[in-house]
Scaffold this motif. Structure first.
Motif, short mmCIF file in Angstrom:
data_model
loop_
_atom_site.label_atom_id
_atom_site.label_comp_id
_atom_site.label_asym_id
_atom_site.label_seq_id
_atom_site.Cartn_x
_atom_site.Cartn_y
_atom_site.Cartn_z
N SER A 30 0.87 -1.39 0.12
CA SER A 30 -0.17 -0.04 0.11
C SER A 30 1.07 1.32 0.04
O SER A 30 1.71 1.44 0.86
CB SER A 30 -1.01 -0.04 1.35
OG SER A 30 -1.31 1.32 1.66
N THR A 31 0.77 2.16 -0.93
CA THR A 31 1.46 3.53 -0.80
C THR A 31 1.34 4.15 0.36
O THR A 31 2.13 4.85 0.77
CB THR A 31 1.29 4.18 -2.09
OG1 THR A 31 -0.20 4.65 -2.14
CG2 THR A 31 1.55 3.48 -3.49
N GLN A 54 -0.85 -2.36 -6.02
CA GLN A 54 -0.79 -2.67 -4.77
C GLN A 54 -1.38 -3.86 -4.39
O GLN A 54 -2.19 -4.37 -5.04
CB GLN A 54 -1.69 -1.63 -3.89
CG GLN A 54 -1.16 -0.15 -4.29
CD GLN A 54 -2.11 0.93 -3.41
OE1 GLN A 54 -1.51 1.61 -2.70
NE2 GLN A 54 -3.30 0.90 -3.65
N ARG A 58 -5.54 -0.25 0.63
CA ARG A 58 -6.69 0.03 1.74
C ARG A 58 -7.66 1.31 1.36
O ARG A 58 -7.06 2.30 0.78
CB ARG A 58 -5.84 0.45 2.77
CG ARG A 58 -5.09 -0.86 3.37
CD ARG A 58 -4.35 -0.42 4.79
NE ARG A 58 -3.31 0.70 4.87
CZ ARG A 58 -3.42 1.62 5.37
NH1 ARG A 58 -4.48 2.05 5.64
NH2 ARG A 58 -2.28 2.67 5.36
N GLY A 59 -8.64 0.98 1.81
CA GLY A 59 -9.75 2.06 1.53
C GLY A 59 -10.16 2.58 2.93
O GLY A 59 -9.80 2.12 4.17
N THR A 60 -11.28 3.63 3.00
CA THR A 60 -11.71 3.92 4.24
C THR A 60 -12.45 2.83 5.06
O THR A 60 -12.82 1.80 4.56
CB THR A 60 -12.69 5.01 3.86
OG1 THR A 60 -13.66 4.64 2.86
CG2 THR A 60 -11.94 6.28 3.43
N LYS A 122 -17.99 4.92 -9.32
CA LYS A 122 -16.78 5.45 -8.48
C LYS A 122 -15.68 5.27 -9.53
O LYS A 122 -15.44 4.21 -9.95
CB LYS A 122 -16.71 4.60 -7.12
CG LYS A 122 -15.35 4.99 -6.52
CD LYS A 122 -15.38 4.66 -5.09
CE LYS A 122 -14.22 4.70 -4.43
NZ LYS A 122 -14.30 4.25 -3.00
C1 BTN Z 1 -11.74 4.54 -0.50
O1 BTN Z 1 -12.26 4.48 -1.55
O2 BTN Z 1 -12.23 3.93 0.35
C2 BTN Z 1 -10.23 5.14 -0.53
C3 BTN Z 1 -9.43 4.27 -1.26
C4 BTN Z 1 -8.09 4.97 -1.20
C5 BTN Z 1 -7.08 4.23 -2.17
C6 BTN Z 1 -5.78 4.68 -2.09
S1 BTN Z 1 -4.70 3.98 -3.50
C7 BTN Z 1 -3.23 4.75 -2.89
C8 BTN Z 1 -3.42 4.83 -1.53
N1 BTN Z 1 -2.99 3.52 -1.02
C9 BTN Z 1 -3.86 2.65 -0.36
O3 BTN Z 1 -3.75 1.70 0.27
N2 BTN Z 1 -4.86 3.36 -0.30
C10 BTN Z 1 -4.77 4.53 -1.02
#
Ligand code: BTN
Length: 256
Positions: A30-31, A54, A58-60, A122
């Protein structure tokens, strides 16, 4: 498909802080995770971390973010003051929408506070994570990560009707040019974050304002009307009782 590379990003970059330090890797878990490690080690504001794909995006709300090769996965370290907190995600969302529209003839909307939509699906998610100084307990850094679906792809069944990509919308984009455009637009917007100048645009781009939304706040779930975005970037919703509530990012999920 061209790979992401620091040299190719730099060819289109005209920033002075964002991307001045840059890490570009073919694969990262994950960046955001890598950027947080760098931030803890003292990496300066503007340090950008980019990956071609990746393995644990990860997301919210602890969700995963689908991150195959061919997307843009970009995280930047910020060292803001606490007062700027809620504006940071809104500012980045407006900047990313502007960058995408520079390169594609698409209309990009913002679903408060961290999602960008095209044609009702999205296209991009934003994850903003804060790190506290372990000694003082004060805000030490923010890592803001952006994921944009770029290549034409067949999404997995659970995302098929919800997500889109620039390619699926008929727009072929050079990812390096898009990363540079995001950094260029974002640095410009972020340099005036205290003025809140981007908030009007955030309201104009909103696909939430004026709509009925389902608010999930802790254990409480209710339907309300999204009324406005205030000067701190918070969403104001009007309950059917007439009461207005102020929603702070991270506390709620808004379903259209
Ligand atoms: C979401 O849609 O819930 C948020 C997503 C965010 C994704 C970006 S990709 C670059 C950065 N690295 C991650 O692991 N997540 C964010």
């Amino acid at each position: 498909m061209q790979t992401v590379s620091e040299a190719a990003i730099r060819r289109c970059l005209n920033t002075s802080v964002f991307g001045k330090a840059m890490v570009v890797e073919p694969v990262l878990a994950s960046t955001n995770t890598t950027a947080r490690e760098l931030a803890k080690q003292g990496a300066p504001e503007g340090t950008a971390v980019v990956a071609d794909m990746q393995t644990a995006g990860r997301g919210t709300r602890s969700r995963s973010f689908f991150s195959p090769r061919g997307g843009v996965y970009l995280s930047v370290i910020l060292r803001p003051c606490e007062a700027q907190g809620s504006l940071i995600t809104s500012c980045a969302a407006v900047a990313v929408a502007r960058a995408i529209e520079r390169l594609c003839p698409l209309r990009v909307e913002i679903k408060w506070v961290n999602d960008l939509y095209v044609s009702g699906r999205k296209l991009c998610g934003i994850l903003t994570e804060a790190g506290l100084d372990p000694v003082t307990g004060r805000l030490d850094y923010v890592v803001l990560g952006i994921g944009v679906n770029v290549a034409s792809i067949q999404f997995p069944p659970e995302l098929e009707t919800l997500a889109t990509s620039l390619g699926n919308e008929g727009c072929a984009v050079d990812r390096n040019a898009l990363i540079a455009a995001i950094l260029n637009e974002w640095e410009r917007a972020y340099s005036t974050i205290d003025s809140g100048d981007f908030l009007d645009e955030s309201r104009r781009r909103s696909c939430v304002l004026g709509k009925r939304v389902t608010v999930r706040r802790g254990d409480e779930i209710y339907v309300a009307t999204a009324a406005d975005i205030n000067e701190r970037g918070h969403l104001l919703v009007r309950r059917d009782s007439g009461e207005t509530e102020v929603l702070v990012s991270g506390e709620v999920s808004v379903r259209l």
